[in-house]
Design a protein around this motif. Structure first.
Motif, mmCIF file in Angstrom:
data_model
loop_
_atom_site.group_PDB
_atom_site.id
_atom_site.type_symbol
_atom_site.label_atom_id
_atom_site.label_comp_id
_atom_site.label_asym_id
_atom_site.label_seq_id
_atom_site.Cartn_x
_atom_site.Cartn_y
_atom_site.Cartn_z
ATOM 1 N N ASP A 121 0.858 -1.182 0.000
ATOM 2 C CA ASP A 121 0.000 0.000 0.000
ATOM 3 C C ASP A 121 0.897 1.235 0.000
ATOM 4 N N GLN A 122 1.006 1.840 -1.156
ATOM 5 C CA GLN A 122 1.939 2.947 -1.329
ATOM 6 C C GLN A 122 1.595 4.141 -0.442
ATOM 7 N N ALA A 123 0.312 4.475 -0.336
ATOM 8 C CA ALA A 123 -0.085 5.635 0.462
ATOM 9 C C ALA A 123 0.255 5.430 1.940
ATOM 10 N N TYR A 124 0.063 4.221 2.423
ATOM 11 C CA TYR A 124 0.345 3.918 3.829
ATOM 12 C C TYR A 124 1.830 4.111 4.135
ATOM 13 N N PHE A 125 2.696 3.530 3.299
ATOM 14 C CA PHE A 125 4.138 3.646 3.554
ATOM 15 C C PHE A 125 4.659 5.048 3.249
ATOM 16 N N GLN A 126 4.001 5.747 2.308
ATOM 17 C CA GLN A 126 4.392 7.124 2.032
ATOM 18 C C GLN A 126 4.224 7.991 3.275
ATOM 19 N N ARG A 127 3.117 7.796 3.984
ATOM 20 C CA ARG A 127 2.888 8.567 5.205
ATOM 21 C C ARG A 127 3.979 8.301 6.245
ATOM 22 N N ILE A 128 4.396 7.045 6.335
ATOM 23 C CA ILE A 128 5.448 6.698 7.299
ATOM 24 C C ILE A 128 6.763 7.377 6.926
ATOM 25 N N PHE A 129 7.129 7.295 5.640
ATOM 26 C CA PHE A 129 8.393 7.905 5.217
ATOM 27 C C PHE A 129 8.355 9.425 5.367
ATOM 28 N N GLU A 130 7.196 10.023 5.131
ATOM 29 C CA GLU A 130 7.098 11.481 5.291
ATOM 30 C C GLU A 130 7.356 11.900 6.734
ATOM 31 N N THR A 131 6.848 11.130 7.678
ATOM 32 C CA THR A 131 7.097 11.479 9.084
ATOM 33 C C THR A 131 8.567 11.322 9.442
ATOM 34 N N MET A 132 9.293 10.520 8.660
ATOM 35 C CA MET A 132 10.723 10.319 8.895
ATOM 36 C C MET A 132 11.567 11.357 8.145
ATOM 37 N N GLY A 133 10.910 12.161 7.302
ATOM 38 C CA GLY A 133 11.642 13.163 6.534
ATOM 39 C C GLY A 133 12.141 12.681 5.192
ATOM 40 N N TYR A 134 11.616 11.543 4.705
ATOM 41 C CA TYR A 134 12.044 10.996 3.416
ATOM 42 C C TYR A 134 10.840 10.933 2.473
ATOM 43 N N SER A 135 10.339 12.072 2.087
ATOM 44 C CA SER A 135 9.095 12.136 1.314
ATOM 45 C C SER A 135 9.242 11.612 -0.108
ATOM 46 N N THR A 136 10.483 11.527 -0.628
ATOM 47 C CA THR A 136 10.675 11.076 -2.015
ATOM 48 C C THR A 136 11.097 9.615 -2.107
ATOM 49 N N MET A 137 11.052 8.891 -1.001
ATOM 50 C CA MET A 137 11.519 7.510 -0.995
ATOM 51 C C MET A 137 10.770 6.640 -2.004
ATOM 52 N N LEU A 138 9.478 6.913 -2.197
ATOM 53 C CA LEU A 138 8.656 6.082 -3.079
ATOM 54 C C LEU A 138 8.336 6.778 -4.399
ATOM 55 N N ALA A 139 9.138 7.763 -4.765
ATOM 56 C CA ALA A 139 8.848 8.548 -5.973
ATOM 57 C C ALA A 139 8.755 7.678 -7.219
#
Length: 282
Positions: free
Chosen positions: A86-104
């Protein structure tokens, strides 16, 4: 839908599945992003308008919504691992870690092929084995450990995406070129009232020949692929916009709402109205 998925369905992992003696798997799409890794055997992979001749160590990163399917070969092994998440779910996690482009990479329509060889191939397969060892945690109270192992793997892939990128396709047979031309034409014209005669005129080949080659190479008819492409686009429209079912019906190339509803339910298990309600709730 990402906000409605149970926790243990946000990440699905299949390790070293072997589909020997299965010749044709259907074109399909899904809302979960996908990491596909080819371990061994022989496979030609159709995805969007691309045809990829895979070698052991090849990986494909895709958002899942692009139509894709493997072409298998009689008496040849086909061993692959897949991760659907689930891309949206993991995107939210990475954003809280400061890595918003991890799943670009997974937001792009065009998939990315990463060819891993030598020590890098060994490293990828070590990650996959570790994920498989952690897989029992997926059904336990320690699911977080499985997620963390997966996120570590995503970080590894992110560091390699820019370095490798995609390589030019290797030699394609005439039949493969024909399939690519058909898919390319459909991609450009699926919203029109498309007939086989239009593809025949555009490609300067008999429609009977085109239909035969497409079926032989992909296992699907040209119109089955066309309908899947239209339904795929309709799903995107429902997810991104607030258009009515009737508006979307005409936007994606169907002439009659009743036909749209019938095809949509055949391919998704839901009517367009049911799917839209889920999209709105999300």
């Amino acid at each position: 839908m990402s906000g409605l998925l149970p926790l243990n369905e946000r990440l699905n992992f299949t390790y070293q599945a072997d589909h020997k003696n299965v010749q044709n798997l259907p074109f399909h799409s899904h809302e979960l992003a996908e990491i596909y890794y080819f371990h061994q055997g022989k496979c030609t992979y159709f995805i969007g308008d691309q045809i990829l001749h895979l070698q052991p160590g090849d990986m494909i990163l895709m958002n899942g919504l692009t139509l894709h399917c493997p072409k298998l070969f009689r008496d040849q092994p086909y061993v692959r691992s897949t991760l659907h998440f689930d891309q949206a779910y993991f995107q939210r996690i990475f954003e809280t870690m400061g890595y918003s482009t991890m799943l670009a990479t997974f937001t792009q329509v065009k998939p990315l092929r990463l060819p891993f060889r030598g020590t890098e191939k060994e490293e990828v397969e070590t990650y996959l084995k570790r994920l498989n060892d952690c897989k029992p945690l997926r059904e336990s109270d320690e699911f977080a450990r499985f997620q963390l192992a997966f996120m570590d793997f995503l970080a590894f892939l992110s560091s390699h995406s820019d370095k490798h990128g995609d390589r030019p396709s290797s030699y394609m047979s005439q039949k493969e070129k024909t399939v690519q031309a058909i898919v390319g034409f459909i991609e450009a014209n699926y919203q029109e009232d498309l007939k086989l005669e239009a593809i025949e005129d555009a490609l300067h080949m008999s429609k009977y020949h085109l239909a035969k080659v497409f079926k032989e190479m992909t296992g699907a008819t040209i119109f089955k692929y066309l309908y899947q492409r239209r339904v795929n686009q309709a799903k995107i429209e429902f997810l991104l916009h607030q258009a009515s079912v009737t508006e979307v019906c005409y936007q994606v190339g169907f002439n009659y709402p009743s036909h749209f509803t019938k095809v949509f339910k055949q391919l998704t298990g839901l009517t367009p109205e049911q799917y839209k309600r889920q999209a709105v709730a999300e």
